[in-house]
Design an enzyme around this catalytic site. Structure first.
Site, mmCIF file in Angstrom:
data_model
loop_
_atom_site.group_PDB
_atom_site.id
_atom_site.type_symbol
_atom_site.label_atom_id
_atom_site.label_comp_id
_atom_site.label_asym_id
_atom_site.label_seq_id
_atom_site.Cartn_x
_atom_site.Cartn_y
_atom_site.Cartn_z
ATOM 1 N N THR A 88 0.837 -1.210 0.000
ATOM 2 C CA THR A 88 0.000 0.000 0.000
ATOM 3 C C THR A 88 0.870 1.258 0.000
ATOM 4 O OG1 THR A 88 -1.673 -1.204 1.224
ATOM 5 C CG2 THR A 88 -1.874 1.186 1.208
ATOM 6 N N HIS B 93 1.879 1.854 -3.457
ATOM 7 C CA HIS B 93 0.792 2.461 -4.246
ATOM 8 C C HIS B 93 0.719 3.961 -3.967
ATOM 9 C CE1 HIS B 93 -0.659 -1.223 -5.900
ATOM 10 N NE2 HIS B 93 -0.987 -1.739 -4.733
#
Ligand code: ZN
Length: 218
Positions: free
Chosen positions: A40, A43
């Site tokens: 994450t 990202h």
């Protein structure tokens, strides 16, 4: 002065003085020692989560560290205690929380994504998020508690038992953790992974890794 690593915009980080803070009631100030980089976080770094993440943002939710100061009313924690943080805060009042599903709270604060994370030299969090680490667990490994908890949950849900054969499809960081936890549960584990680099890492950890393109896979 303490420093924080901040996400500024896609593929851009900086280092800046951290906001000075002292722990308020129910809060604890930590000195993070090690911080993992979650998929994450990648990202976010690539700019794919700008709609959710308010830059500049301090990332980091896989961490280990030590307590530095405790705020008013905090009991049970002392400076020097080794801890990790469960990076979720929920409101306990929304329908999801009232149904017992705090992890999908409608106002969930994922600490390190929705609020400042651990990539700073001092980090203040609610004492309720702390999890004590055993003295025998080195802090560099302890930073993997959060993703390992994901793996423990998955293996638990799969009800893996001693001697069972388990195939893990995908040997990324979480896949490898799942394979290691399944092995610790007594399973006979194979990891299926396209990347030669990741297969090599799996093998270095004593796992058997298969290339799905290999005709010789049994
Ligand atoms: Zn809620």
């Amino acid at each position: 002065m303490t420093l924080a690593v901040r996400y500024i915009s896609a593929r851009t980080l900086d280092t800046a003085p951290a906001e000075p803070s002292s722990p308020g009631p129910g809060e604890v100030e930590l000195a993070p020692a090690f911080v993992g980089i979650c998929g994450t976080d990648l990202h976010i770094f690539h700019g794919d989560m700008d709609a959710r993440v308010a830059a500049p943002a301090v990332l980091g939710h896989e961490m280990s560290g030590r307590v530095v100061r405790v705020g008013p009313g905090v009991e049970g924690w002392q400076p020097g205690d080794a801890v990790t943080v469960m990076p979720l805060r929920w409101d306990d009042t929304c329908p999801a929380c009232r149904a017992g599903h705090q992890h999908i709270c409608q106002r969930l604060d994922f600490i390190g994504i929705d609020s400042p994370g651990a990539m700073q030299q001092r980090w203040t969090v609610p004492a309720s998020t702390l999890i004590r680490l055993p003295d025998t667990l080195p802090l560099d490994r302890a930073a993997l508690v959060e993703p390992t908890a994901v793996a423990v949950h998955d293996v638990g849900r799969a009800k893996v038992t001693e001697g069972e054969k388990v195939v893990v499809v995908g040997g990324g960081p979480v896949g490898i953790l799942i394979a290691l936890v399944a092995r610790a549960a007594g399973a006979d584990v194979r990891v299926v992974e396209l990347s030669a680099h990741r297969r090599l890492l799996a093998e270095e950890l004593g796992l058997t890794a298969w290339d799905p393109a290999d005709d010789d896979v049994p």
